[in-house]
Design a protein around this motif. Structure first.
Motif, PDB file in Angstrom:
ATOM      1  N   ALA A 133     -16.836  -5.665 -47.139  1.00  0.00           N
ATOM      2  CA  ALA A 133     -17.880  -4.892 -47.452  1.00  0.00           C
ATOM      3  C   ALA A 133     -17.628  -3.357 -46.870  1.00  0.00           C
ATOM      4  CB  ALA A 133     -19.197  -5.385 -46.693  1.00  0.00           C
ATOM      5  N   VAL A 134     -17.956  -2.669 -48.126  1.00  0.00           N
ATOM      6  CA  VAL A 134     -17.578  -1.188 -47.930  1.00  0.00           C
ATOM      7  C   VAL A 134     -18.691  -0.459 -48.171  1.00  0.00           C
ATOM      8  CG1 VAL A 134     -16.088   1.006 -48.454  1.00  0.00           C
ATOM      9  CG2 VAL A 134     -14.881  -1.307 -48.068  1.00  0.00           C
ATOM     10  N   GLU A 135     -19.328   0.416 -47.423  1.00  0.00           N
ATOM     11  CA  GLU A 135     -20.506   1.294 -47.533  1.00  0.00           C
ATOM     12  C   GLU A 135     -20.393   2.650 -47.123  1.00  0.00           C
ATOM     13  OE1 GLU A 135     -23.623  -0.784 -45.266  1.00  0.00           O
ATOM     14  OE2 GLU A 135     -23.612  -2.565 -46.664  1.00  0.00           O
ATOM     15  N   LYS A 136     -21.146   3.618 -47.683  1.00  0.00           N
ATOM     16  CA  LYS A 136     -20.957   5.032 -47.172  1.00  0.00           C
ATOM     17  C   LYS A 136     -21.673   5.065 -46.040  1.00  0.00           C
ATOM     18  CE  LYS A 136     -21.584   7.170 -51.875  1.00  0.00           C
ATOM     19  NZ  LYS A 136     -22.361   7.999 -52.638  1.00  0.00           N
ATOM     20  N   SER A 137     -20.963   5.674 -45.103  1.00  0.00           N
ATOM     21  CA  SER A 137     -21.205   5.674 -43.658  1.00  0.00           C
ATOM     22  C   SER A 137     -21.643   7.297 -43.216  1.00  0.00           C
ATOM     23  CB  SER A 137     -20.233   5.420 -42.572  1.00  0.00           C
ATOM     24  OG  SER A 137     -19.442   4.167 -43.165  1.00  0.00           O
ATOM     25  N   SER A 138     -22.293   7.372 -42.031  1.00  0.00           N
ATOM     26  CA  SER A 138     -22.793   8.566 -41.587  1.00  0.00           C
ATOM     27  C   SER A 138     -21.778   9.287 -40.687  1.00  0.00           C
ATOM     28  CB  SER A 138     -24.138   8.466 -40.597  1.00  0.00           C
ATOM     29  OG  SER A 138     -23.708   7.601 -39.512  1.00  0.00           O
ATOM     30  N   THR A 139     -21.895  10.588 -40.369  1.00  0.00           N
ATOM     31  CA  THR A 139     -21.139  11.147 -39.498  1.00  0.00           C
ATOM     32  C   THR A 139     -21.047  10.795 -38.265  1.00  0.00           C
ATOM     33  OG1 THR A 139     -21.477  13.327 -40.530  1.00  0.00           O
ATOM     34  CG2 THR A 139     -20.716  13.598 -38.542  1.00  0.00           C
ATOM     35  N   GLU A 140     -22.169  10.233 -37.648  1.00  0.00           N
ATOM     36  CA  GLU A 140     -22.230   9.634 -36.353  1.00  0.00           C
ATOM     37  C   GLU A 140     -21.472   8.275 -36.237  1.00  0.00           C
ATOM     38  OE1 GLU A 140     -24.962  10.567 -38.021  1.00  0.00           O
ATOM     39  OE2 GLU A 140     -25.519  12.166 -36.786  1.00  0.00           O
ATOM     40  N   GLU A 141     -21.283   7.529 -37.219  1.00  0.00           N
ATOM     41  CA  GLU A 141     -20.356   6.363 -37.351  1.00  0.00           C
ATOM     42  C   GLU A 141     -19.032   6.788 -37.552  1.00  0.00           C
ATOM     43  OE1 GLU A 141     -23.026   2.789 -39.618  1.00  0.00           O
ATOM     44  OE2 GLU A 141     -22.687   4.725 -40.938  1.00  0.00           O
ATOM     45  N   LEU A 142     -18.610   7.945 -38.371  1.00  0.00           N
ATOM     46  CA  LEU A 142     -17.422   8.259 -38.360  1.00  0.00           C
ATOM     47  C   LEU A 142     -17.089   8.882 -36.964  1.00  0.00           C
ATOM     48  CD1 LEU A 142     -15.105   9.220 -39.918  1.00  0.00           C
ATOM     49  CD2 LEU A 142     -16.100  11.419 -40.586  1.00  0.00           C
ATOM     50  N   ALA A 143     -17.839   9.510 -36.297  1.00  0.00           N
ATOM     51  CA  ALA A 143     -17.367   9.791 -34.772  1.00  0.00           C
ATOM     52  C   ALA A 143     -16.967   8.809 -34.063  1.00  0.00           C
ATOM     53  CB  ALA A 143     -18.620  10.875 -34.278  1.00  0.00           C
ATOM     54  N   GLU A 144     -17.965   7.661 -34.189  1.00  0.00           N
ATOM     55  CA  GLU A 144     -17.852   6.446 -33.370  1.00  0.00           C
ATOM     56  C   GLU A 144     -16.217   5.757 -33.595  1.00  0.00           C
ATOM     57  OE1 GLU A 144     -20.968   3.713 -33.796  1.00  0.00           O
ATOM     58  OE2 GLU A 144     -22.467   5.118 -32.861  1.00  0.00           O
ATOM     59  N   LEU A 145     -16.149   6.127 -34.810  1.00  0.00           N
ATOM     60  CA  LEU A 145     -14.753   5.385 -35.195  1.00  0.00           C
ATOM     61  C   LEU A 145     -13.676   6.356 -34.621  1.00  0.00           C
ATOM     62  CD1 LEU A 145     -12.744   3.334 -37.001  1.00  0.00           C
ATOM     63  CD2 LEU A 145     -13.241   5.370 -38.756  1.00  0.00           C
ATOM     64  N   LEU A 146     -13.679   7.554 -34.888  1.00  0.00           N
ATOM     65  CA  LEU A 146     -12.692   8.432 -34.107  1.00  0.00           C
ATOM     66  C   LEU A 146     -12.508   8.218 -32.530  1.00  0.00           C
ATOM     67  CD1 LEU A 146     -10.466  10.660 -34.590  1.00  0.00           C
ATOM     68  CD2 LEU A 146     -12.164  12.294 -34.376  1.00  0.00           C
ATOM     69  N   GLU A 147     -13.621   7.958 -31.821  1.00  0.00           N
ATOM     70  CA  GLU A 147     -13.468   7.816 -30.586  1.00  0.00           C
ATOM     71  C   GLU A 147     -12.890   6.452 -30.236  1.00  0.00           C
ATOM     72  OE1 GLU A 147     -17.774   7.801 -29.585  1.00  0.00           O
ATOM     73  OE2 GLU A 147     -17.808   9.896 -28.921  1.00  0.00           O
ATOM     74  N   ASP A 148     -13.172   5.562 -31.024  1.00  0.00           N
ATOM     75  CA  ASP A 148     -12.641   4.217 -30.815  1.00  0.00           C
ATOM     76  C   ASP A 148     -10.987   4.348 -31.017  1.00  0.00           C
ATOM     77  OD1 ASP A 148     -12.480   1.112 -30.707  1.00  0.00           O
ATOM     78  OD2 ASP A 148     -11.841   1.518 -32.578  1.00  0.00           O
ATOM     79  N   ILE A 149     -10.749   5.199 -32.002  1.00  0.00           N
ATOM     80  CA  ILE A 149      -9.146   5.254 -32.264  1.00  0.00           C
ATOM     81  C   ILE A 149      -8.595   5.904 -31.048  1.00  0.00           C
ATOM     82  CG2 ILE A 149      -7.313   6.591 -33.933  1.00  0.00           C
ATOM     83  CD1 ILE A 149      -9.459   5.514 -35.975  1.00  0.00           C
ATOM     84  N   VAL A 150      -9.160   7.029 -30.684  1.00  0.00           N
ATOM     85  CA  VAL A 150      -8.653   7.919 -29.705  1.00  0.00           C
ATOM     86  C   VAL A 150      -8.211   6.843 -28.475  1.00  0.00           C
ATOM     87  CG1 VAL A 150      -9.075   9.608 -27.929  1.00  0.00           C
ATOM     88  CG2 VAL A 150      -9.563  10.063 -30.355  1.00  0.00           C
ATOM     89  N   SER A 151      -9.360   6.132 -28.144  1.00  0.00           N
ATOM     90  CA  SER A 151      -9.037   5.435 -26.885  1.00  0.00           C
ATOM     91  C   SER A 151      -8.252   4.266 -27.004  1.00  0.00           C
ATOM     92  CB  SER A 151     -10.703   4.503 -26.693  1.00  0.00           C
ATOM     93  OG  SER A 151     -10.487   3.513 -25.684  1.00  0.00           O
ATOM     94  N   ARG A 152      -7.920   3.684 -28.312  1.00  0.00           N
ATOM     95  CA  ARG A 152      -6.900   2.620 -28.414  1.00  0.00           C
ATOM     96  C   ARG A 152      -5.486   3.225 -28.444  1.00  0.00           C
ATOM     97  NH1 ARG A 152      -9.078   0.256 -33.824  1.00  0.00           N
ATOM     98  NH2 ARG A 152      -7.344  -1.263 -33.679  1.00  0.00           N
ATOM     99  N   LEU A 153      -5.533   4.615 -28.997  1.00  0.00           N
ATOM    100  CA  LEU A 153      -4.337   5.288 -28.919  1.00  0.00           C
ATOM    101  C   LEU A 153      -3.806   5.681 -27.561  1.00  0.00           C
ATOM    102  CD1 LEU A 153      -4.361   8.211 -31.604  1.00  0.00           C
ATOM    103  CD2 LEU A 153      -2.478   6.500 -31.570  1.00  0.00           C
ATOM    104  N   ASN A 154      -4.713   6.001 -26.436  1.00  0.00           N
ATOM    105  CA  ASN A 154      -4.331   6.094 -25.322  1.00  0.00           C
ATOM    106  C   ASN A 154      -3.824   4.802 -24.733  1.00  0.00           C
ATOM    107  OD1 ASN A 154      -5.061   8.897 -25.396  1.00  0.00           O
ATOM    108  ND2 ASN A 154      -7.164   8.444 -24.810  1.00  0.00           N
ATOM    109  N   THR A 155      -4.432   3.917 -25.089  1.00  0.00           N
ATOM    110  CA  THR A 155      -4.045   2.425 -24.471  1.00  0.00           C
ATOM    111  C   THR A 155      -2.751   1.973 -25.132  1.00  0.00           C
ATOM    112  OG1 THR A 155      -6.436   1.828 -24.232  1.00  0.00           O
ATOM    113  CG2 THR A 155      -4.740  -0.019 -24.089  1.00  0.00           C
TER     114      THR A 155
END
Length: 363
Positions: A133-155
């Motif tokens: 399921a692919v839907e249009k997302s908000s800027t807030e959801e995009l920011a949450e995704l980037l925060e998640d990726i940053v955290s996982r990159l560090n790990t």
């Protein structure tokens, strides 16, 4: 003698019939989803598996040999034709023969491309095939995704010692990891042989090309001079094309998933770097201040890897890269990817979908 030349000329002209046949096939693909699905699921896997196995018998990129030979032949033929027109008689005849020959070559290439992988550009998307399921997302959801990726990159950086495997080692591993991912996504099933190294004497980097899939030999080719952190994800990206998923945005997502699911520290780090690049760019366009705030949380050694990767590509900024980008844009649009080069950014929608699914599984 003249009669024989005339007969040969007429026989040669029959090759031009391949062009309208190719256009008919592509037209059929555009208007008949069932035809595309039948080709993608029943015909293409057999042909691609057979041809890929055949050309995997050599570690040398046959695609590179063919392209270099074709370029040499076209340049040589053009020069001899120009010299012939200038210094000999029969100028019009030579010019007409030259044009007809080029038209025949183009007709043959377009036909082969259409029946090998061109149809796959119009098949149901990877998301549709695998019920994502692919839907249009908000800027807030995009920011949450980037925060998640940053955290996982560090790990991921903590678990990766920075020692990159050789091209041959990663080539074999990428084929294994893509095959393993097919258990989760059945449309990726099939035989895999690893990507082959190419560089075209630095021209690929000058054109800012990381790799390409060659549909005439079914070989995945990767620019082996790019930053090592990008090579594992690029390998998986090109192998996604081998399985008939031609959309660039979906090939990127497939590459990301193959890297993440592998559990291999080097591949995981490479896959997250790919996701970071697309996600951070998307958020920067929406809210640059928020983007900077989130990426400031990256470890210093991760920032260093990102800067080294960016510095590598900055060296090759210039007219060749701009021309390559325009040509690629035309190619994508010609194959019904109407966003052109912007289609690479649509990967983020798939990343957000996968992120939401992981969140739901945790809950």
């Amino acid at each position: 003698m003249k009669e024989r030349e005339k007969t040969f000329s007429l026989k040669r002209l029959w090759i031009l019939i391949l062009l309208p046949i190719a256009l008919f096939i592509i037209g059929k693909a555009k208007t008949d989803p069932e035809f595309c699905e039948m080709y993608a699921s029943d015909i293409y896997p057999v042909v691609s598996g057979t041809m890929n196995h055949l050309f995997s018998m050599t570690d040398v990129s046959v695609a590179q040999i063919i392209l270099l030979a074709l370029a040499f032949i076209l340049v040589f033929y053009t020069l001899t034709t120009v010299l012939g027109i200038i210094f000999t008689d029969g100028k019009i005849k030579k010019l007409v023969s030259y044009i007809v020959n080029l038209a025949c070559i183009a007709s043959f290439i377009i036909f082969v491309f259409s029946v090998t992988c061109g149809i796959n550009y119009y098949r149901p998307s990877f998301a549709e095939t695998e019920n994502i399921a692919v839907e249009k997302s908000s800027t807030e959801e995009l920011a949450e995704l980037l925060e998640d990726i940053v955290s996982r990159l560090n790990t991921a950086k903590e678990g990766f010692d920075g020692k990159y495997g050789s091209f041959d080692e990663n080539s074999k591993l990428s084929a294994e990891y893509m095959a393993a991912l097919s258990e989760k996504y059945p449309s990726l099933s099939g035989e895999y042989s690893g990507p082959k190294p190419v560089s075209f004497f630095g021209f690929m980097s000058m054109s800012q090309i990381t790799g390409f899939f060659f549909p005439f030999t079914y070989e995945a080719n990767v620019n082996d001079t790019i930053p090592k952190v990008s090579i594992p994800a690029t390998m998986c990206h090109e192998l996604a094309h081998l399985r008939g998923h031609m959309r660039e945005d979906e090939a990127n997502f497939i590459a990301y998933m193959a890297c993440i699911e592998s559990g291999d520290p080097e591949f995981v780090y490479s896959g997250l770097m790919l996701a970071y690049s697309h996600t951070s760019s998307a958020l920067y366009r929406e809210d640059s201040e928020l983007c900077y705030k989130i990426i400031s949380g990256l470890r210093e050694d991760v920032k260093q890897d990102i800067n080294e990767k960016n510095d590598y590509w900055k060296k090759y900024d210039g007219p060749v890269a701009e021309l390559s980008d325009k040509v690629n844009d035309i190619y994508l649009k010609a194959n019904d990817q109407q966003d052109g080069v912007k289609s690479y950014g649509r990967m983020v929608d798939l990343l957000i979908s996968e992120f939401k699914q992981r969140q739901n599984n945790v809950e």
